[in-house]
Design a protein around this motif. Sequence first.
Motif, short mmCIF file in Angstrom:
data_model
loop_
_atom_site.label_atom_id
_atom_site.label_comp_id
_atom_site.label_asym_id
_atom_site.label_seq_id
_atom_site.Cartn_x
_atom_site.Cartn_y
_atom_site.Cartn_z
N LEU A 208 0.86 -1.18 0.00
CA LEU A 208 0.00 0.00 0.00
C LEU A 208 0.89 1.23 0.00
N ASP A 209 0.75 2.06 -1.03
CA ASP A 209 1.54 3.28 -1.15
C ASP A 209 0.62 4.47 -0.88
N LEU A 210 0.71 5.02 0.33
CA LEU A 210 -0.15 6.14 0.72
C LEU A 210 0.44 7.47 0.29
N ALA A 211 -0.43 8.46 0.11
CA ALA A 211 -0.02 9.76 -0.41
C ALA A 211 0.73 9.59 -1.72
N PRO B 253 -1.77 2.31 -5.11
CA PRO B 253 -1.50 3.71 -4.82
C PRO B 253 -2.77 4.36 -4.26
N CYS B 254 -2.65 5.04 -3.13
CA CYS B 254 -3.81 5.62 -2.47
C CYS B 254 -3.53 7.08 -2.13
N GLY C 272 -8.59 7.69 -0.82
CA GLY C 272 -8.73 7.29 0.57
C GLY C 272 -8.06 8.26 1.52
N ASP C 273 -8.62 8.38 2.70
CA ASP C 273 -8.08 9.21 3.78
C ASP C 273 -7.21 8.31 4.67
N THR D 285 3.67 2.04 2.94
CA THR D 285 4.66 3.11 2.88
C THR D 285 3.98 4.43 2.56
N ILE D 286 4.59 5.50 3.04
CA ILE D 286 4.10 6.85 2.73
C ILE D 286 5.30 7.77 2.63
#
Length: 232
Positions: free
Chosen positions: A56-59, A78-79, A101-102, A117-118
């Motif tokens: 999961l790749d946040l931001a 990617p989120c 997504g938040d 990761t972010i």
Amino acid sequence: MTRASLDKQPHEVAAMFDDVAAKYDLTNDVLSLGRARQWRKAVARAVDARPGEKVLDLAAGTGTSSMPFVVDGAYVVPCDFSVGMLREGKKRNPWMPLTAGDATRLPFADGVFDAVTISFGLRNVQDTGAALREMLRVTRPGGRVVICEFSTPTWAPFRTVYTEYLMRALPPVARAVSSSPDAYVYLAESIRAWPDQPELAGLLREAGWSKVAWRNLTGGVVALHRGTKPEA
């Protein structure tokens, strides 16, 4: 919204990133003096994605930060909460499973990702602790988190020069290359207000992550924090 001292309302931050989506990656390369690409490589090495793993790749913005994990053979989600960023990413890579997504209320089930990761996004989240707990929730036991974020330079003279660059040089450079320079004034202020390396490590531990450690990049301008979700 241009002051980092204001509450980080999700819809305001999302709108800010919507405005800079088209030139975001180019602007980052210019403002980081070319270091952004090196930092992304360091993140990829730290995540160490393996074929078949779920990441999961946040931001994730336009999805640029997700590409190294794709190359490594992982399934990447990617989120981001900026629809403008996601639309721009979809234009470039229609096959990517870009997801809105938040970070404080992730739209994923418990324990589904091997790694989360972010990069350069955690400081823009309204509730850092809630985001770290959500990352823990969606990660499988034994899984890992990697956070890449601007931090505090370790050498005092360089720290002074860096602060001057952020507040004096960054805004005019942003005006020259960005579609929304005010957004980069906010970003500069948010970097100054962000916790240093030990403080962020403490927040990770409070959220439930174990084996927390960090490594400085570019003299502490950026820090990579890592943690592991305890085995059940």
